[in-house]
Design a protein around this motif. Structure first.
Motif, PDB file in Angstrom:
ATOM      1  N   TYR A 256       0.833  -1.203   0.000  1.00 45.07           N
ATOM      2  CA  TYR A 256       0.000   0.000   0.000  1.00 45.07           C
ATOM      3  C   TYR A 256       0.870   1.257   0.000  1.00 45.07           C
ATOM      4  CZ  TYR A 256      -3.266   3.577   1.585  1.00 45.07           C
ATOM      5  OH  TYR A 256      -4.009   4.733   1.698  1.00 45.07           O
ATOM      6  N   THR A 257       1.940   1.238   0.775  1.00 47.11           N
ATOM      7  CA  THR A 257       2.850   2.392   0.833  1.00 47.11           C
ATOM      8  C   THR A 257       3.549   2.601  -0.506  1.00 47.11           C
ATOM      9  OG1 THR A 257       3.228   2.001   3.198  1.00 47.11           O
ATOM     10  CG2 THR A 257       4.815   3.395   2.036  1.00 47.11           C
ATOM     11  N   LEU A 258       4.016   1.509  -1.104  1.00 48.70           N
ATOM     12  CA  LEU A 258       4.666   1.620  -2.417  1.00 48.70           C
ATOM     13  C   LEU A 258       3.700   2.171  -3.457  1.00 48.70           C
ATOM     14  CD1 LEU A 258       6.689  -1.730  -2.536  1.00 48.70           C
ATOM     15  CD2 LEU A 258       7.597   0.575  -2.203  1.00 48.70           C
ATOM     16  N   ASP A 259       2.437   1.753  -3.377  1.00 51.50           N
ATOM     17  CA  ASP A 259       1.436   2.234  -4.319  1.00 51.50           C
ATOM     18  C   ASP A 259       1.165   3.723  -4.125  1.00 51.50           C
ATOM     19  OD1 ASP A 259      -0.739   1.558  -6.351  1.00 51.50           O
ATOM     20  OD2 ASP A 259      -1.939   2.449  -4.742  1.00 51.50           O
ATOM     21  N   SER A 260       1.239   4.189  -2.872  1.00 57.71           N
ATOM     22  CA  SER A 260       1.017   5.616  -2.621  1.00 57.71           C
ATOM     23  C   SER A 260       2.177   6.458  -3.121  1.00 57.71           C
ATOM     24  CB  SER A 260       0.808   5.852  -1.117  1.00 57.71           C
ATOM     25  OG  SER A 260       1.991   5.541  -0.389  1.00 57.71           O
ATOM     26  N   TRP A 261       3.374   5.859  -3.167  1.00 65.97           N
ATOM     27  CA  TRP A 261       4.535   6.576  -3.702  1.00 65.97           C
ATOM     28  C   TRP A 261       4.504   6.608  -5.224  1.00 65.97           C
ATOM     29  CZ3 TRP A 261       8.784   3.850  -0.270  1.00 65.97           C
ATOM     30  CH2 TRP A 261       8.679   4.332   1.039  1.00 65.97           C
TER      31      TRP A 261
END
Length: 351
Positions: A256-261
């Motif tokens: 999820y964090t990678l997708d937000s980046w």
């Protein structure tokens, strides 16, 4: 699929890759009987042990995501509307590919390893008779036990959704107990062990997903450290439940964090694989059986140089993954283009 959901599909892709690697390792490295003491043997053992240590990170998150994706069907959709898509479709693929795996793997063993002794009761794919095949499938002693579990889980959790908390507490307790007193059938053992993870997703997935998105590791470093150490300690005494739950949370948070980046791409490898998990899952076991038996025969016969053997030992799981993925994706296209996708969904009239 909306872009905001692609990161979930990427997790599914990661999970099916780990499943293929798992089967590649267990059907290959333990059967290399001619490796002398040295680096090659060390590499083989390293892959075997790594495969064992990946267990808490493989199926729990797969089942949580599977449960989360059918949350609406469990809570809102009536039984009649669920029977076709959530039960019959999966049951059809389970039975069809159970038969195809049995026939395919039997022929492969007769061709590549006619003298190899198999335990016919260990897996439906090695059954000696139709009745033995049916018995193994009924006990979930099949490489397709994930599909078996999806059918059983959906019926179970939809039927008992009025008693979420007590049922889930009982399943968590069973997960711990089964670590010390496993069931006699490995497939059923896996089905029962993983029920709690699917239930977490099916019953509490949206709430847990919201909590995960808002949670910050930086704001709770001490709690995170204590949970990590505690879960590892329990895992070392054969209680993998906590580390499995932690791994579900951690893997989802990372993706999820990678997708937000950087927004996930529909053309990314994990998304393509995650969109075709059933095709890769059903076909890979037949492909792996052929690859493993062929390579085992070559290596055990001493027909390859030590350097070539070392190279094979180092990359075999990844090479197997690449081959299985390409064949799975190719067969899905073939099924869709020539057979109205009947290998992965029941014919319309029959359904």
């Amino acid at each position: 699929m909306k872009n905001k959901q692609l990161w979930i599909n990427h997790i599914k892709g990661l999970c099916i890759c780990l499943v293929v690697i798992y089967h590649s390792v267990i059907t290959f490295y333990p059967h290399l009987t001619s490796l002398p003491v040295g680096l090659n043997l060390y590499i083989a053992k390293s892959w075997t042990y790594l495969n064992l240590y990946l267990a808490p990170f493989r199926m729990p998150v797969f089942f949580f995501i599977s449960g989360y994706l059918i949350h609406r069907y469990v809570e809102e959709v009536k039984w009649r509307a669920c029977i076709d898509k959530r039960i019959w479709n999966i049951f059809y693929v389970l039975v069809l590919w159970g038969v195809l795996q049995w026939l395919g793997i039997t022929l492969i063993n007769q061709w590549l390893a006619p003298d190899l002794v198999r335990n016919p009761a260990s897996n439906a794919a090695y059954a000696d008779s139709v009745m033995q095949f049916i018995a193994s499938m009924a006990k979930a002693s099949t490489s397709l036990w994930y599909l078996y579990a999806l059918v059983v889980y959906f019926v179970f959790f939809k039927a008992l959704r009025a008693w979420k908390v007590p049922v889930l507490i009982a399943l968590l307790g069973i997960n711990v107990v089964i670590s010390f007193m496993p069931l006699p059938w490995w497939g059923m053992n896996s089905v029962v062990r993983n029920m709690c993870y699917y239930g977490l997703g099916a019953w509490f997935g949206p709430q847990l997903m919201t909590w995960m998105k808002n949670f910050s590791f930086r704001q709770h470093p001490l709690i995170c450290a204590l949970v990590a150490v505690g879960s590892l300690a329990l895992y070392l005494v054969n209680v993998p439940l906590v580390i499995s739950v932690v791994s579900i949370f951690a893997i989802m948070k990372i993706f999820y964090t990678l997708d937000s980046w950087r927004e996930s791409s529909a053309d990314a490898f994990l998304n393509v694989v995650g969109s075709n998990t059933i095709a890769i899952y059903t076909t890979h076991r037949i492909v792996i059986e052929a690859l493993s038996l062929f390579m085992i025969a070559q290596i055990n016969a001493g027909e390859l140089s030590d350097k070539l053997v070392m190279a094979i030992l180092l990359v075999y799981p990844f090479a197997s993954l690449a081959i299985c993925t390409l064949i799975g994706l190719g067969f899905r296209k073939l099924s869709s283009g020539l057979f109205s996708d009947m290998f992965f969904s029941p014919p319309a009239k029959l359904a």
